[in-house]
Design a protein around this motif. Sequence first.
Motif, short mmCIF file in Angstrom:
data_model
loop_
_atom_site.label_atom_id
_atom_site.label_comp_id
_atom_site.label_asym_id
_atom_site.label_seq_id
_atom_site.Cartn_x
_atom_site.Cartn_y
_atom_site.Cartn_z
N UNK A 146 0.75 -1.09 0.18
CA UNK A 146 -0.01 -0.02 0.13
C UNK A 146 0.84 1.20 0.09
N UNK A 147 0.44 2.36 -0.85
CA UNK A 147 1.41 3.55 -0.92
C UNK A 147 1.29 4.43 0.38
N UNK A 148 2.34 5.09 0.71
CA UNK A 148 2.23 6.11 1.72
C UNK A 148 2.13 6.99 1.05
N UNK A 149 0.79 7.98 1.15
CA UNK A 149 0.61 9.02 0.45
C UNK A 149 1.33 10.39 0.90
N UNK A 150 1.76 10.32 2.24
CA UNK A 150 2.29 11.45 2.88
C UNK A 150 3.88 11.47 2.08
N UNK A 151 4.49 10.45 1.94
CA UNK A 151 5.63 10.13 1.51
C UNK A 151 5.72 10.63 -0.14
N UNK A 152 4.82 9.94 -0.52
CA UNK A 152 4.63 10.62 -1.91
C UNK A 152 4.42 11.93 -2.30
N UNK A 153 3.82 12.87 -1.43
CA UNK A 153 3.40 14.11 -1.48
C UNK A 153 4.74 14.76 -1.42
N UNK A 154 5.91 14.10 -1.06
CA UNK A 154 7.42 14.92 -0.89
C UNK A 154 8.03 14.69 -2.35
N UNK A 155 7.65 14.20 -3.10
CA UNK A 155 8.29 13.78 -4.50
C UNK A 155 8.10 15.17 -5.14
N UNK A 156 8.78 15.34 -6.37
CA UNK A 156 8.47 16.39 -7.30
C UNK A 156 7.12 16.56 -7.79
N UNK A 157 6.38 17.78 -8.00
CA UNK A 157 5.26 17.92 -8.29
C UNK A 157 4.64 17.31 -9.57
N UNK A 158 5.82 17.12 -10.40
CA UNK A 158 5.22 16.66 -12.05
C UNK A 158 5.55 14.95 -12.00
N UNK A 159 5.89 14.55 -10.76
CA UNK A 159 6.08 12.94 -10.82
C UNK A 159 4.81 12.27 -10.51
N UNK A 160 5.02 11.06 -10.91
CA UNK A 160 3.66 10.29 -10.99
C UNK A 160 3.29 9.93 -9.40
N UNK A 161 4.22 9.71 -8.47
CA UNK A 161 3.85 9.61 -7.20
C UNK A 161 3.06 10.70 -6.53
N UNK A 162 3.66 11.98 -6.71
CA UNK A 162 3.15 13.20 -6.27
C UNK A 162 1.68 13.30 -6.87
N UNK A 163 1.54 13.25 -8.13
CA UNK A 163 0.31 13.14 -8.98
C UNK A 163 -0.71 12.40 -8.29
N UNK A 164 -0.36 11.34 -8.07
CA UNK A 164 -1.04 10.05 -7.65
C UNK A 164 -1.57 10.46 -6.27
N UNK A 165 -0.73 10.79 -5.29
CA UNK A 165 -1.19 10.87 -3.79
C UNK A 165 -2.01 12.35 -3.68
N UNK A 166 -1.58 13.24 -4.49
CA UNK A 166 -2.29 14.67 -4.35
C UNK A 166 -3.98 14.29 -5.03
N UNK A 167 -3.89 13.54 -5.87
CA UNK A 167 -5.20 13.36 -6.66
C UNK A 167 -6.04 12.32 -5.52
N UNK A 168 -5.43 11.44 -5.14
CA UNK A 168 -6.42 10.76 -4.03
C UNK A 168 -6.59 11.41 -2.96
N UNK A 169 -5.84 12.29 -2.45
CA UNK A 169 -5.86 12.99 -1.30
C UNK A 169 -7.21 14.11 -1.71
N UNK A 170 -7.17 14.75 -2.73
CA UNK A 170 -7.87 15.81 -3.04
C UNK A 170 -9.42 15.11 -3.32
N UNK A 171 -9.43 14.12 -3.90
CA UNK A 171 -10.84 13.34 -3.99
C UNK A 171 -11.47 12.80 -2.88
N UNK A 172 -10.55 12.44 -1.81
CA UNK A 172 -10.76 11.61 -0.73
C UNK A 172 -11.10 10.20 -1.20
N UNK A 173 -10.19 9.69 -2.14
CA UNK A 173 -9.98 8.02 -2.68
C UNK A 173 -9.29 7.38 -1.66
N UNK A 174 -9.52 6.29 -1.24
CA UNK A 174 -8.68 5.16 -0.76
C UNK A 174 -7.99 4.51 -1.61
N UNK A 175 -6.56 4.67 -1.69
CA UNK A 175 -5.92 3.50 -2.51
C UNK A 175 -6.16 2.30 -2.41
#
Length: 224
Positions: free
Chosen positions: A71-100
């Motif tokens: 399972x992904x650690x969204x907080x850690x992914x949000x520390x990646x560069x803003x153009x990265x897949x990880x950051x985009x994935x985590x910010x998208x899930x967080x914004x939409x309130x989705x559970x990974x």
Amino acid sequence: MLFRELQSLNIDFFQTAKGFINLLRDPGQTESVHDIEDGLRQAKYTQVAIEYIQSQPGVKPLVEERYLAPPPNLDSLLELPSNSLGYTYASYLTKEGFDPNFYRTLNIEDDTTYIMLRLRQTHDIWHLITGFSTDVVGELGLQAFILAQTRRPMAIVLLAGGLLRALIKSPEEMEKLLDRIAVGYRMGAKAKPFLAQKWEENWEKPISQWRRELGVELAEVYTP
């Protein structure tokens, strides 16, 4: 005669029908999608699709490995560069309130159950890489992409259900739906196999680089 032919398809008709009816009532019901998929698990065409999927470059080694990411650690992914897949994935899930981990889990018993689980695990990543939204129109576009990449019957059922629902409830949406479906299928046919990717081992890679390497050509926004 017809009944025997239907039986030969190895479909769990009760499970599939229940999921399909509930999906027509509410396209956002993830459990309905899983009901349909589980009902089609033993269908002959599912096995044909599994064979096709594994014939694609780079897919079979992951299937044999039974590769699944933790399972992904969204907080850690949000520390990646803003153009990265990880950051985009985590910010998208967080914004939409989705559970990974929204998806229904499966016991991996064979190639079919592994591929089904891997598709569920990476569904939101496919949305981000292809650029298809998570509304009904975007979901059907993605399902057309998935159909081109996998030939899986689940995609056919969802596309048929989406078009039928639009025909009954919102016929004015039909042109837009057909456009997204056509675009999605063309994109999926041209792109390299998504199921061959270990996305989670390259969270830091920019989405633009993923798209370039996989040959994903983003479609223009539909304008009637």
